[in-house]
Enzyme design. Structure first.
Site, PDB file in Angstrom:
ATOM      1  CG  HIS A   1       1.404  -4.795   9.398  1.00 21.59           C
ATOM      2  ND1 HIS A   1       1.215  -6.101   8.988  1.00 21.59           N
ATOM      3  CD2 HIS A   1       1.385  -4.035   8.281  1.00 21.59           C
ATOM      4  CE1 HIS A   1       1.087  -6.114   7.667  1.00 21.59           C
ATOM      5  NE2 HIS A   1       1.173  -4.879   7.215  1.00 21.59           N
TER       6      HIS A   1
ATOM      7  CD  GLN B   1       1.023  -9.556   5.699  1.00 27.04           C
ATOM      8  OE1 GLN B   1      -0.007  -8.906   5.714  1.00 27.04           O
ATOM      9  NE2 GLN B   1       1.636  -9.916   4.586  1.00 27.04           N
TER      10      GLN B   1
ATOM     11  NE  ARG C   1      -3.460  -8.225   4.036  1.00 28.34           N
ATOM     12  CZ  ARG C   1      -2.738  -7.119   3.930  1.00 28.34           C
ATOM     13  NH1 ARG C   1      -3.104  -6.173   3.080  1.00 28.34           N
ATOM     14  NH2 ARG C   1      -1.653  -6.942   4.670  1.00 28.34           N
TER      15      ARG C   1
ATOM     16  CB  SER D   1       2.175  -5.058   3.895  1.00 27.69           C
ATOM     17  OG  SER D   1       0.933  -5.042   4.545  1.00 27.69           O
ATOM     18  CG  LEU D   2      -1.414  -5.407  -1.224  1.00 28.36           C
ATOM     19  CD1 LEU D   2      -2.682  -6.223  -1.291  1.00 28.36           C
ATOM     20  CD2 LEU D   2      -1.626  -4.037  -1.799  1.00 28.36           C
TER      21      LEU D   2
ATOM     22  CD  GLN E   1      -3.278   0.230   2.010  1.00 29.38           C
ATOM     23  OE1 GLN E   1      -3.295  -0.931   2.373  1.00 29.38           O
ATOM     24  NE2 GLN E   1      -4.187   1.100   2.394  1.00 29.38           N
TER      25      GLN E   1
END
Length: 296
Positions: free
Chosen positions: A195, A244, A113, A88-89, A9
């Protein structure tokens, strides 16, 4: 060994993927399939939307995923990863790239998500901040001493760590970290505390979706955010992907481990050049490249 890495992101931009759609029949087909799966024309927002449109988590995450994954698919025989990772993503893009997830299942999970994270953000106002010029240990120690929810969230590269937590927690942490010697403590324009423990409602929701999705044995290892280690076992990949959401992204360690395991070059697939910059901060001599548009 050729490592392929995928952005997360923040890498989005208006017009992303338009050249792919216009120049590749395969890309056009996949984008139209995505519009169908999502139930709205994400291509309109990607190609001609506004920055504001693209900043909504429910749009941002599938948009970046689609840009990365469709780019990788249009590379055909040239695309032969020997190790993959994503920020991440970007880990979902990496899992489609190495064959763990199908394009359709990857997109469905990313969409679920994003919606779950947006919901968690609306439940409690929260945010993130980038801490520049301080060692990881000091940041961890200062966060641990604050009574509010505030935790290290993204270990991006040496001297750059993003923290995540409640509004008050981030405010206190930024002050204390500047006192501790941080060059800068910059609040980020994000929807919430990604997170961190505040993403627990999203983690529970995503766990069910991941459990009900087929994960195949990948063609090459994925270095996962949670432990920065190479994983090929589908059951373990699932477990780490769920964890995660509330755990930190250990990207510095991921890059260090990939280099130690023989990565000779890093190619970033998708929008932006952020990850190439992070790799250079870990090893200045490492060969990096980016693929962010249609390759004729």
């Amino acid at each position: 060994m050729k490592a392929y890495v995928f952005p997360g992101q923040g890498a989005q931009f208006v017009g992303m993927g338009k050249d792919l759609y216009e120049n590749s029949e395969l890309a056009k087909e996949l984008f139209e399939k995505a519009n169908e799966i999502l139930g709205f024309r994400i291509t309109d927002l990607m190609f001609e939307g506004t920055d504001e449109d693209l900043r909504q988590t429910k749009v941002t995450q599938p948009a970046i995923f689609l840009h990365s994954v469709i780019l990788a698919k249009t590379l055909g025989e040239d695309f032969k990863p020997e190790m993959v990772a994503g920020h991440s993503l970007g880990e979902f893009s990496a899992l489609v790239a190495n064959g763990t997830l199908s394009f359709e299942d990857g997109l469905k999970l990313v969409s679920q998500r994003a919606l779950a994270m947006q919901k968690a953000c609306e439940m409690e106002p929260s945010t993130m901040a980038a801490i520049i010029g301080l060692d990881d240990e000091t940041v961890e120690k200062v966060c641990a001493e604050i009574e509010e929810v505030v935790v290290p969230a993204n270990f991006n590269c040496p001297g750059q760590l993003v923290i995540s937590g409640s509004m008050k927690g981030i405010e206190i942490a930024c002050e204390k970290l500047k006192e501790a010697g941080a060059k800068r403590a910059l609040p980020l324009k994000v929807g919430g505390a990604f997170h961190s423990p505040l993403m627990e409602p999203a983690r529970v929701e995503l766990e069910e979706a991941i459990e009900n999705t087929n994960f195949s044995t990948p063609a090459c290892p994925v270095y996962q955010n949670v432990n920065a280690k190479p994983v090929t076992d589908p059951a373990e990949i699932k477990k780490n992907l769920v964890a995660q959401l509330t755990a930190p992204v250990r990207f510095t360690q991921t890059m260090v481990n990939m280099i130690a395991d023989g990565a000779s070059s890093f190619t970033e697939v998708g929008p932006g050049k952020v990850i190439q910059g992070l790799v250079k901060k870990v090893d200045r001599k490492m060969e990096t490249a980016g693929i962010d548009s249609y390759q004729a």
